[in-house]
Scaffold this motif. Structure first.
Motif, PDB file in Angstrom:
ATOM      1  N   ARG A 109     -15.574  -2.120  -2.953  1.00 59.68           N
ATOM      2  CA  ARG A 109     -14.984  -3.143  -1.863  1.00 59.68           C
ATOM      3  C   ARG A 109     -16.032  -4.016  -1.573  1.00 59.68           C
TER       4      ARG A 109
ATOM      5  N   GLU B 165     -16.115  -8.369  -1.903  1.00 60.43           N
ATOM      6  CA  GLU B 165     -16.889  -9.100  -0.660  1.00 60.43           C
ATOM      7  C   GLU B 165     -17.983 -10.039  -0.793  1.00 60.43           C
TER       8      GLU B 165
ATOM      9  N   THR C 144      -4.791  -1.229  -1.863  1.00 60.95           N
ATOM     10  CA  THR C 144      -4.440  -1.979  -0.665  1.00 60.95           C
ATOM     11  C   THR C 144      -4.186  -2.923  -1.027  1.00 60.95           C
ATOM     12  N   LYS C 145      -2.828  -3.824  -0.201  1.00 60.49           N
ATOM     13  CA  LYS C 145      -2.805  -5.164  -0.830  1.00 60.49           C
ATOM     14  C   LYS C 145      -3.609  -5.976  -0.405  1.00 60.49           C
ATOM     15  N   GLU C 146      -5.131  -5.462   0.653  1.00 59.67           N
ATOM     16  CA  GLU C 146      -5.844  -6.624   0.790  1.00 59.67           C
ATOM     17  C   GLU C 146      -6.763  -6.429   0.110  1.00 59.67           C
TER      18      GLU C 146
ATOM     19  N   THR D 119      -5.832  -8.487  -3.178  1.00 54.37           N
ATOM     20  CA  THR D 119      -6.272  -9.955  -2.999  1.00 54.37           C
ATOM     21  C   THR D 119      -7.540 -10.449  -3.038  1.00 54.37           C
ATOM     22  N   LEU D 120      -8.314  -9.713  -3.295  1.00 54.86           N
ATOM     23  CA  LEU D 120      -9.748  -9.759  -2.931  1.00 54.86           C
ATOM     24  C   LEU D 120      -9.878  -9.537  -4.647  1.00 54.86           C
TER      25      LEU D 120
ATOM     26  N   THR E  79       2.930  -3.336  -3.870  1.00 55.12           N
ATOM     27  CA  THR E  79       1.582  -3.602  -3.542  1.00 55.12           C
ATOM     28  C   THR E  79       1.697  -4.793  -4.520  1.00 55.12           C
TER      29      THR E  79
ATOM     30  N   THR F 181      -1.273  -1.357   2.889  1.00 49.67           N
ATOM     31  CA  THR F 181      -2.190  -2.037   3.771  1.00 49.67           C
ATOM     32  C   THR F 181      -3.165  -1.320   4.422  1.00 49.67           C
ATOM     33  N   ASP F 182      -4.203  -2.509   4.827  1.00 47.86           N
ATOM     34  CA  ASP F 182      -5.207  -1.991   5.744  1.00 47.86           C
ATOM     35  C   ASP F 182      -4.643  -0.478   6.835  1.00 47.86           C
TER      36      ASP F 182
END
Ligand code: SAM
Length: 305
Positions: free
Chosen positions: A145, A149, A176-178, A181-182, A214, A297-298
């Motif tokens: 992750r 980023e 997670t969704k975050e 998305t990344l 998700t 989610t986070d």
């Protein structure tokens, strides 16, 4: 006649109330790394196996089912994959399958645990088959992750081959969704994500269905599928996610032609019949997928016991 008492046994808990016993021939390596408890065992029924935090990651005799199933449906749904990334992937067998596509020019693997990867390189050559030495391969040891980023690189394929999100394990915030998305934002416009998504056994569908739910928040196409992994003793879920292409729309003829024209050597598991079987989910799983409304989610991560 084999006497069960002549073996030591490894008891793997599948859930908090169920498990599977494996006769151990020998322990090849055992260590507490910075991130997890690691063992490489030789099992009487499955040959060598990597075990992390008490969970079998893959075994020599049936890893072709797991790794072909994880990698090829996603890669074959891409028109011309050149740059691939593996998130996790310890044993190197995910890399190995990616590298069978001659169109691949770069295969980056980011696994947080250098010690696990070094032990796999040393003790599991049957699994990586030299994938770590391929000139197209690069291996980094970082939290995937954190890597995503900060990178400006874009990939045609990202394979998420992670350990389960155990409490205090290294993968908790990578389901997670975050995080999805990344991944989406690090894919090229026709890029594809493929991932292992937990067991699909009856009564334990919550993990798989909430991951699918998700990922649907982030990708317009989500194609869930399952295969049976016999050393896990349960059916296992996967998914392909994309911004457009859908492996479920490929005809049997297309799948076999793509395999013949794009993959080096002969596959042991994946072909058009396996494809049709894997993507044809049974009714109770389709229902559970439709009903699931949990988005991970986070703030509210999913942790497995
Ligand atoms: N086949 C497996 C299964 O059954 O779930 C997964 C394969 S692989 C061994 C999983 C790898 O994910 C491990 O080597 C582990 O070190 C890596 N991993 C866990 N958390 C990570 C993170 N945050 N970033 C990168 N790699 C991670």
């Amino acid at each position: 006649m084999i006497n069960p008492q002549s073996y030591k046994w490894f008891f793997e808990t599948t859930t908090a109330v169920e498990g599977h016993m494996h006769a151990i021939v020998r322990t090849i390596a055992s260590a507490q790394t910075k991130y997890q408890q690691m063992e490489i065992l030789e099992l009487a029924a499955y040959g060598k196996a990597l075990v992390l935090d008490g969970r079998i990651q893959s075994s020599q005799h049936d890893e072709f089912i797991y790794h072909e199933g994880l990698v090829h449906p996603g890669l074959l749904a891409h028109p011309r994959p050149e740059r691939a990334m593996v998130i996790g992937g310890g044993e190197g067998a995910t890399l190995r399958e990616i590298l069978r596509h001659p169109s691949i020019r770069r295969a980056l693997m980011v696994d947080i645990d250098q010690e696990v990867v070094e032990q796999c390189k040393r003790h599991l050559p049957e699994m990586h088959q030299g994938a770590f030495d391929d000139p197209r391969t690069e291996v980094l040891h970082d939290d995937a992750r954190a890597f995503l980023e900060q990178t400006s690189e874009r990939f045609d394929l990202i394979v998420v081959d992670l350990t389960e999100p155990l409490e205090e394990g290294p993968a908790c915030l990578l389901f997670t969704k975050e995080f999805y998305t990344l991944i989406r934002d690090r894919l090229t416009p026709v890029g594809i994500m493929t991932m292992q998504a937990g067991m699909t056994k009856v009564g334990e569908l919550d993990f798989f269905t909430s991951i699918c739910r998700t990922v649907r928040e982030v990708f317009p196409v989500v194609a869930p599928y399952q295969t049976y992994i016999s050393c896990f003793a349960v059916p296992w879920g996967f998914l392909v996610a994309s911004k457009g292409s859908d492996p479920r729309k490929q005809t049997a003829q297309e799948v076999d032609q793509l395999i013949a024209s794009r993959i080096k050597g002969e596959l042991g598991y994946w072909d058009s019949q396996t494809h049709a079987h894997a993507f044809s989910l049974p009714k109770h799983i389709r229902r559970a997928l439709e009903k699931q409304d949990r988005v991970i989610t986070d703030k509210h991560p999913l942790i497995v016991a």
